[in-house]
Scaffold this active site. Structure first.
Site, PDB file in Angstrom:
ATOM      1  N   HIS A  71       0.763  -1.307  -0.045  1.00 42.02           N
ATOM      2  CA  HIS A  71      -0.042  -0.092   0.047  1.00 42.02           C
ATOM      3  C   HIS A  71       1.110   1.178  -0.075  1.00 42.02           C
ATOM      4  CE1 HIS A  71      -2.627   3.048   1.753  1.00 42.02           C
ATOM      5  NE2 HIS A  71      -3.501   2.014   1.453  1.00 42.02           N
ATOM      6  N   ASP A 110       3.027  -3.960   8.161  1.00 41.39           N
ATOM      7  CA  ASP A 110       1.682  -3.383   8.009  1.00 41.39           C
ATOM      8  C   ASP A 110       0.621  -4.303   8.357  1.00 41.39           C
ATOM      9  OD1 ASP A 110      -0.447  -2.176   7.083  1.00 41.39           O
ATOM     10  OD2 ASP A 110       0.479  -1.701   5.137  1.00 41.39           O
ATOM     11  N   GLN A 115      -4.390  -4.660   7.062  1.00 41.77           N
ATOM     12  CA  GLN A 115      -5.631  -5.544   6.406  1.00 41.77           C
ATOM     13  C   GLN A 115      -5.573  -6.924   7.383  1.00 41.77           C
ATOM     14  OE1 GLN A 115      -7.531  -5.007   4.470  1.00 41.77           O
ATOM     15  NE2 GLN A 115      -6.727  -2.756   3.691  1.00 41.77           N
ATOM     16  N   LYS A 122     -10.468  -0.112  10.687  1.00 45.73           N
ATOM     17  CA  LYS A 122     -10.298  -1.469   9.987  1.00 45.73           C
ATOM     18  C   LYS A 122     -10.573  -2.666  10.867  1.00 45.73           C
ATOM     19  CE  LYS A 122      -7.325  -0.154   6.302  1.00 45.73           C
ATOM     20  NZ  LYS A 122      -7.935   0.482   5.267  1.00 45.73           N
ATOM     21  N   CYS A 129      -5.087   2.200  -3.904  1.00 43.48           N
ATOM     22  CA  CYS A 129      -3.664   2.638  -3.031  1.00 43.48           C
ATOM     23  C   CYS A 129      -2.453   1.984  -3.407  1.00 43.48           C
ATOM     24  CB  CYS A 129      -3.939   3.384  -1.839  1.00 43.48           C
ATOM     25  SG  CYS A 129      -5.312   4.309  -1.352  1.00 43.48           S
TER      26      CYS A 129
END
Lengths: 399, 141
Positions: free
Chosen positions: A113, A190, A193, A216, A354
């Protein structure tokens, strides 16, 4: 499952398939935010009255809730930020800017991303570090062999998503961390997600730095977490300076900072966000992340099977794992497809998500993305498939 | 023009977009990129000018049905026009999209977008090409 916990899903025919962008909020999260305003608005760590003491305690308790959820060693390893982007920028510009030198190499992948790409690009321009890419296999996944092949004696950092937001491949963080650490490389993860969909255990996985967003994982927007191992966080130079983070400062410029975590949380924080996030983490924990993962995996399989029956649909990540499916209707631009689906109150994401470098991986720049949550159902997927089956009428519907 | 007629013109210009492609001799063309920051439409526009006349227009990129069809229609209308005529046409087109007064006669097939003001989010799609070429033509008169 648990649809009854979401007012937004009650008496509504909305099919929300854009959970990779943001998730819906359960009533308990909404109530936590409202209660802060209706019942005990106060600043934290600055007041000697009951409400301030109460909110301060709740704020500090939330750090412990998150510590427990990701199995960090100490609550001071949890820093509240504005979100994943903010956390990653703190990591890059607060830590690595001061610990890397010209020629050092950072490994990322082409499916990251923007928030895990652009800070590194800027750092490369600023101090001359080099951003390199780990090759992906035919299924667009990161393998340990490919990682090993990309590592050189100049590699200092590997910075990758746990689950990528377009491909939806799940990286084996524990093995990746082992490989990194055997070469004295730090691992930045990261988890935007993954945090709401799969167990993240920073101690077991041996993650050095990690970032995720509250919104999220069914929490409010504008709140996120930066996790770092204590000894690394201690070396992270604050990016923001001001109230709440200093212990002493004098006219002559002498400043002493507070200890972690306060040192990295300058200014009055997003208190409603923190309290809402705490509630959302407790909520997810109560359902059980493994149960969520199992259900979403089943749902994904159902969706893939159904979409596979449609010969005018091209799927790009059929064989990956996470509950993210990326596809196009043949000869229909993704945004037109999204507008068409919206006519039936089906919310999906269209575009490059993105992750603009992913176009080189798929050889297609723009796609429709469905990202599932535990509140989605097979009935919703059936509706989607029916609407797609009728998509030969798309132009009558959207023009 | 009724809706069926509008739809069929738009679709024809989407499926068989006129003037689409990258010019073989791109050195003879001036290029500008036009994209919509709020969505994902993105095209490169190539214009060949000679003695104050638009001799040719090409474009390539990825964009939605409204953006591609309007690029096809307007580019076809602009080829062979003087810069002054082109700017007048484009000015009228923007006025139509913004629900201001405009010369309907001048816009020909581009009148298929006369109701676009009703879908504010798609105005940027309908003006992707018009904005790009207006910028490209600036100062060329």
């Amino acid at each position: 499952m648990n649809r009854e916990d979401f007012t937004i899903l009650k008496d509504s025919n909305m099919v929300y398939f854009d959970n990779g962008a943001t998730t819906l909020k359960p009533d308990c999260v909404r109530d936590a935010v409202i209660d802060y305003y209706n019942k005990y608005t106060a600043s934290i760590h600055r007041g000697d009255y009951k409400n301030s003491l109460k909110v301060s305690a709740m704020y500090d308790d939330t750090r412990e809730i998150i510590r427990k959820f990701i199995n960090a060693n100490h609550p001071s390893e949890i820093i509240f930020t504005a979100g994943t982007t903010d956390s990653l920028n703190d990591i890059v510009f607060g830590y690595f800017r001061h610990h890397l030198v010209k020629g050092d190499e950072i490994l990322i992948t082409e499916t990251e991303h923007a928030s895990n790409v652009l800070p590194w690009f800027i750092l490369a321009k600023e101090i001359g570090v080099v951003v390199k890419y780990i090759s992906l296999n035919d299924n667009n996944e990161l393998t340990i062999d490919n990682l090993r092949n990309a590592i050189t004696d100049k590699t200092k950092v590997v910075s990758i998503a746990h689950i990528t937001n377009v491909i939806g491949d799940v990286r084996d963080i524990k093995e990746i961390a082992k490989e990194c650490h055997s070469h004295n490389i730090l691992l930045v993860v990261d988890a935007a997600q993954s945090i709401a969909h799969i167990k993240v255990d920073v101690t077991d996985m041996d993650i050095d730095f990690m970032a995720f967003s509250g919104h999220k994982i069914y929490g409010p927007t504008g709140i996120g977490v930066l996790y770092g191992k204590f000894n690394l966080l201690k070396e992270l130079t604050p990016v923001a300076y001001g109230g709440g983070m200093n212990a002493i400062f004098n006219k002559d410029g002498y400043v002493e900072y507070k200890d972690l975590p306060d040192k990295l949380e300058a200014g009055t924080p997003n208190i409603e966000g923190v309290l809402g996030l705490g509630k959302s983490i407790l909520y997810v924990d109560k359902i059980g992340i493994d149960k969520i993962n199992k259900y979403e995996t089943e749902l994904r399989k159902y969706l893939v099977d159904k979409l596979s029956e449609l010969d005018f649909i091209t799927m790009y990540n059929k064989d990956n794992e996470a509950a993210i499916i990326t596809f196009n209707i043949d000869n229909v631009f993704s945004q037109d497809a999204a507008i068409y689906l919206d006519k039936y109150n089906i919310c999906v994401r269209a575009g490059n998500h993105c992750a603009k470098m992913t176009k080189d991986v798929f050889n297609v720049a723009n796609t429709v993305r469905i990202s599932l949550s535990f509140y989605n159902t097979k009935e919703e997927i059936d509706l989607l498939v029916n609407v797609l089956k009728n998509s030969k009428n798309i132009w009558e519907e959207i023009l | 023009m009724d809706n069926d007629m509008k739809r069929s013109i738009i679709l024809d210009n989407y499926s068989n977009a006129r003037n689409r492609g990258i010019p073989d001799n791109s050195d003879d063309y001036i290029m500008i990129n036009s994209n919509n920051q709020s969505c994902i439409d993105n095209i490169n526009i190539y214009v060949k000018l000679k003695d104050g006349v638009i001799e040719d227009i090409k474009y390539e990129g990825e964009a939605c049905v409204i953006a591609i069809s309007s690029t096809s229609i307007i580019s076809s209308m602009l080829i062979g026009k003087t810069l002054k005529e082109a700017n007048e046409l484009l000015g009228n087109y923007f006025n139509m999209i913004e629900e201001k007064e405009y010369d309907k006669e001048l816009l020909g097939e581009a009148n298929v977008y006369e109701d676009m003001y009703k879908q504010p989010s798609r105005k940027t799609c309908a003006t992707l090409f018009a904005r790009g070429i207006t910028n490209l033509l600036k100062g060329k008169e």
